[in-house]
Design an enzyme around this catalytic site. Structure first.
Site, PDB file in Angstrom:
ATOM      1  N   ASP A 155      32.870  49.000  89.448  1.00  0.00           N
ATOM      2  CA  ASP A 155      34.267  49.013  89.888  1.00  0.00           C
ATOM      3  C   ASP A 155      34.462  49.737  91.219  1.00  0.00           C
ATOM      4  O   ASP A 155      35.250  50.673  91.311  1.00  0.00           O
ATOM      5  CB  ASP A 155      35.100  49.671  88.772  1.00  0.00           C
ATOM      6  CG  ASP A 155      36.577  49.726  89.099  1.00  0.00           C
ATOM      7  OD1 ASP A 155      37.080  48.784  89.744  1.00  0.00           O
ATOM      8  OD2 ASP A 155      37.235  50.715  88.711  1.00  0.00           O
ATOM      9  N   GLU A 402      27.549  55.067  82.649  1.00  0.00           N
ATOM     10  CA  GLU A 402      28.026  53.995  81.777  1.00  0.00           C
ATOM     11  C   GLU A 402      27.035  52.857  81.611  1.00  0.00           C
ATOM     12  O   GLU A 402      27.379  51.682  81.809  1.00  0.00           O
ATOM     13  CB  GLU A 402      29.377  53.472  82.271  1.00  0.00           C
ATOM     14  CG  GLU A 402      30.456  54.526  82.195  1.00  0.00           C
ATOM     15  CD  GLU A 402      31.874  53.966  82.269  1.00  0.00           C
ATOM     16  OE1 GLU A 402      32.040  52.825  82.732  1.00  0.00           O
ATOM     17  OE2 GLU A 402      32.801  54.674  81.850  1.00  0.00           O
ATOM     18  N   TYR A 458      39.161  57.049  78.198  1.00  0.00           N
ATOM     19  CA  TYR A 458      40.446  56.577  78.713  1.00  0.00           C
ATOM     20  C   TYR A 458      41.470  56.376  77.588  1.00  0.00           C
ATOM     21  O   TYR A 458      42.188  55.399  77.581  1.00  0.00           O
ATOM     22  CB  TYR A 458      40.224  55.284  79.515  1.00  0.00           C
ATOM     23  CG  TYR A 458      39.525  55.558  80.836  1.00  0.00           C
ATOM     24  CD1 TYR A 458      40.261  55.933  81.955  1.00  0.00           C
ATOM     25  CD2 TYR A 458      38.147  55.485  80.948  1.00  0.00           C
ATOM     26  CE1 TYR A 458      39.630  56.224  83.161  1.00  0.00           C
ATOM     27  CE2 TYR A 458      37.507  55.774  82.153  1.00  0.00           C
ATOM     28  CZ  TYR A 458      38.262  56.144  83.252  1.00  0.00           C
ATOM     29  OH  TYR A 458      37.639  56.428  84.449  1.00  0.00           O
ATOM     30  N   GLU A 495      35.040  61.528  83.299  1.00  0.00           N
ATOM     31  CA  GLU A 495      36.128  60.650  83.730  1.00  0.00           C
ATOM     32  C   GLU A 495      37.217  60.660  82.674  1.00  0.00           C
ATOM     33  O   GLU A 495      36.930  60.619  81.478  1.00  0.00           O
ATOM     34  CB  GLU A 495      35.660  59.187  83.903  1.00  0.00           C
ATOM     35  CG  GLU A 495      34.790  58.952  85.109  1.00  0.00           C
ATOM     36  CD  GLU A 495      34.400  57.480  85.309  1.00  0.00           C
ATOM     37  OE1 GLU A 495      35.140  56.583  84.840  1.00  0.00           O
ATOM     38  OE2 GLU A 495      33.354  57.255  85.939  1.00  0.00           O
TER      39      GLU A 495
HETATM   40  C1  GCB Z   1      34.807  53.793  84.473  1.00  0.00           C
HETATM   41  C2  GCB Z   1      33.814  53.703  85.566  1.00  0.00           C
HETATM   42  C3  GCB Z   1      34.442  53.807  86.938  1.00  0.00           C
HETATM   43  C4  GCB Z   1      35.741  53.011  86.974  1.00  0.00           C
HETATM   44  C5  GCB Z   1      36.687  53.587  85.949  1.00  0.00           C
HETATM   45  C6  GCB Z   1      38.026  52.837  85.886  1.00  0.00           C
HETATM   46  O1  GCB Z   1      34.510  54.086  83.364  1.00  0.00           O
HETATM   47  O2  GCB Z   1      32.770  54.635  85.445  1.00  0.00           O
HETATM   48  O3  GCB Z   1      33.536  53.336  87.889  1.00  0.00           O
HETATM   49  O4  GCB Z   1      36.315  53.002  88.243  1.00  0.00           O
HETATM   50  O5  GCB Z   1      36.102  53.509  84.690  1.00  0.00           O
HETATM   51  O6  GCB Z   1      38.940  53.232  86.595  1.00  0.00           O
HETATM   52  O7  GCB Z   1      38.105  51.860  85.180  1.00  0.00           O
END
Ligand code: GCB
Length: 590
Positions: A155, A402, A458, A495
């Protein structure tokens, strides 16, 4: 690999500036590149090129620059060195191939004396941006009806070009090729060990260590010395010694190289991450090398700005998501006391994940049967550790971000790579991998090898969207499960974040608004604070950044605490309030 510096025996010429540029696929480097187009080096061509045919180009491009070498330097070793070229490069001098390098984030160099001619010389570089199942990062390369597609399996925008400085440096014929510094701290003193590699004719090697005031603290021909009343490198209070390595012949210094180094200890013990014996709490970010115009090209003003913004926030650390950062940034962090988790470019080792977004071939297969990244992975670990081994700011290696660590084959793939990392690192730093949401305590296959379990989570964004109470419960459950499954391994967040378009506002919990980012982060922090074994929070992301186009990206990923131009979103102020109150050490009282 040593960073090129000028000393009394060495000098550096910088070839940064305007280079000729061409998209021509089949150029013969024996003839000069005929093109009206130009590109600045360092910098990504995608942004500078403006037009779609350059921005989205797939395959090779060509760069060329003329240079001349001062006559007086021609008796020295002349080494042509690239800080990086993304992702593969072939380098020619006066039409002759001098080196090739695979991997877009590491320096490479070659001696060019035998290729030079009197007067003007020409350096020509073919840079290729194709990413496939053998490269890191991983890409979904395809060709259909003559059309090449280079869809990233990750991404961020696949910026390409010559991203870091190109230099010619000199050394004498007898020279320091490498230096490895290790130490043990014993009470007030440190026992420091030097392991040098020297090429060419010489009698002996002398090590002179100076403190920050320039006072000599040891001067020896031994490979080991005691620094008494040692001043330790600490987060946000860096202290750097400098060792002068003198290569001597007949009592004279024939080569001199200087390497700065901080002295600090790192250890994972009793569920804590100890720096200099004290439990450290990571506050910071996953970042990117990303900015307008430069793309992923080195931008030192931006690096200074970013570290100052981090200090303003009360942050103390970041992870080099998702590839090794420039040597200039790493040296800056070492000097400024910013703690770094140093990550390889191993991102995208997961077949068929989110193919709608990233453009895979749509059919889910076993990652470890279809991907063939081992060779690239081993190579980059060797190169990364060789480059960054002496940096005090690097406190942990991240072997991958990941990967499909819940899939069969993950164990066999990663166990040897994690072991290789441990074997290669002279300072024996902790080793981690960053785990995706699907990798949970019950199915993850690599956590058992890690010193710290790093989680990208998330809750409240990709799942429990807009439902922060549900998100908190799910996060709590997961953290308890990790504690049960791995009672001795600390956990940190590498993250967590919510896309936020600066200027969007709402009273209720509406995703994409600035208020929602504030509340999302607060909800996460509330849960992190409930668990003693959570040793840090690095949110996603420091700033908004460019990605491929896709329906879940609004001109890039908007999870930044700052906009791409580094203006704070509302949450920056609330995060600052929190982090200013969290000490770097001893946050979680036991
Ligand atoms: C993740 C990835 C990262 C993405 C992020 C997202 O888990 O490691 O590269 O940018 O999520 O914002 O979806």
């Amino acid at each position: 690999m040593l960073y090129p510096i000028s000393t009394q025996t060495r000098t550096v010429m910088d070839l940064s500036g305007i280079w000729k540029f061409s998209l021509t696929e089949n150029h013969d480097p024996r003839t000069p590149l005929s093109s009206e187009e130009v590109m600045a080096v360092p910098g990504s061509y995608n942004e500078q090129g403006v037009l779609r045919r350059i921005r989205n180009h797939v395959g090779s491009v060509w760069y060329e620059k003329e240079f001349e070498v001062l006559h007086a330097l021609q008796k020295e070793r002349l080494v042509l060195r690239f800080g990086s070229a993304t992702h593969q490069a072939k380098v020619y001098v006066n039409g002759q191939l001098v080196m090739e390098h695979k991997g877009g984030f590491m320096p490479f160099e070659a001696e060019i004396n035998d290729f030079l001619q009197p007067g003007k010389n020409r350096v020509t570089v073919e840079v290729n941006n194709i990413l496939d199942y053998t490269t890191l990062p991983v890409g979904n390369y395809s060709e259909k009806d003559g059309v090449k597609k280079n869809a990233p399996n990750f991404d961020f925008f696949n910026y390409a070009g010559i991203h870091r400085p190109v230099k010619i440096y000199t050394t004498p014929k007898s020279y320091v090729e490498d230096i490895t510094i290790t130490y043990e701290v014993k009470g007030e003193n440190a026992q420091v060990h030097f392991k040098e590699t020297v090429q060419g004719d010489h009698d002996r090697v002398r090590f002179v260590v100076r403190d920050e005031e320039g006072a000599v603290v040891c001067d020896t021909y031994e490979k080991s010395a005691v620094i008494s009343e040692v001043k330790l490198w600490n987060p946000l209070a860096a202290y750097l010694y400098e060792v002068e390595i003198h290569v001597e012949k007949n009592g004279e210094t024939v080569d001199l190289y200087r390497e700065s180094f901080g002295i600090r200890t790192v250890e994972v013990k009793d569920n804590q991450f100890l720096i200099n014996g004290k439990p450290f709490y990571f506050k910071g970010f996953g970042k990117h090398e990303d900015f307008f115009v430069n793309g992923r090209g080195l931008n030192e003003a931006l690096n200074v700005t970013d570290l100052n913004l981090m200090k303003w926030l009360g942050a103390n650390s970041f992870r080099t998501a998702h590839y090794p950062y420039s040597e200039e940034m790493m040296r800056l962090c070492d000097r400024q006391g910013i703690v770094v988790i140093d990550e390889t470019p191993a991102v995208g080792i997961m077949h068929g994940f989110n193919f709608a977004l990233f453009g895979g071939d749509g059919e889910k297969k076993n990652t470890y049967e279809v991907m063939d990244t081992r060779e690239a992975h081993e190579q980059v670990l060797r190169e990364l550790i060789a480059r960054d081994k002496n940096l005090a700011c690097v406190v942990m290696w991240s072997v991958a971000n990941e990967a499909a660590t819940q899939e069969e084959g993950a164990d066999a793939y990663f166990a040897p790579l994690i072991q290789l990392t441990r074997d290669l690192d002279p300072q024996k730093r902790p080793v981690t991998m960053v785990l995706i949401m699907m990798s949970m305590p019950h199915n993850d296959l690599v956590s058992k090898y890690l010193d710290v379990i790093c989680l990208n989570r998330y809750y409240g964004w990709y799942i429990n969207t807009g439902e922060l109470e549900e998100a908190k419960s799910a996060l709590r459950k997961e953290l308890s499960d990790w504690k049960t499954a791995y009672p001795d391994t600390p956990v940190m967040f590498t993250e967590y974040g919510a896309d936020t378009v600066a200027g969007f506002h709402a009273v209720d919990d509406i995703p994409f608004t600035e208020e929602y980012q504030v509340r999302y982060l607060q909800a996460n922090h509330e849960v992190f604070d409930e668990f003693d074994h959570v040793i840090g929070e690095q949110m996603w992301n420091f700033a908004d950044f460019e990605t491929s186009v896709g329906i879940i990206r609004v001109q890039g990923n908007k999870k930044g605490l700052f906009t791409r131009q580094r203006q704070p979103k509302m949450a920056a102020h609330t995060v600052r309030e929190r982090w200013m109150k969290i000490p770097d050490f001893e946050y979680k009282k036991r």
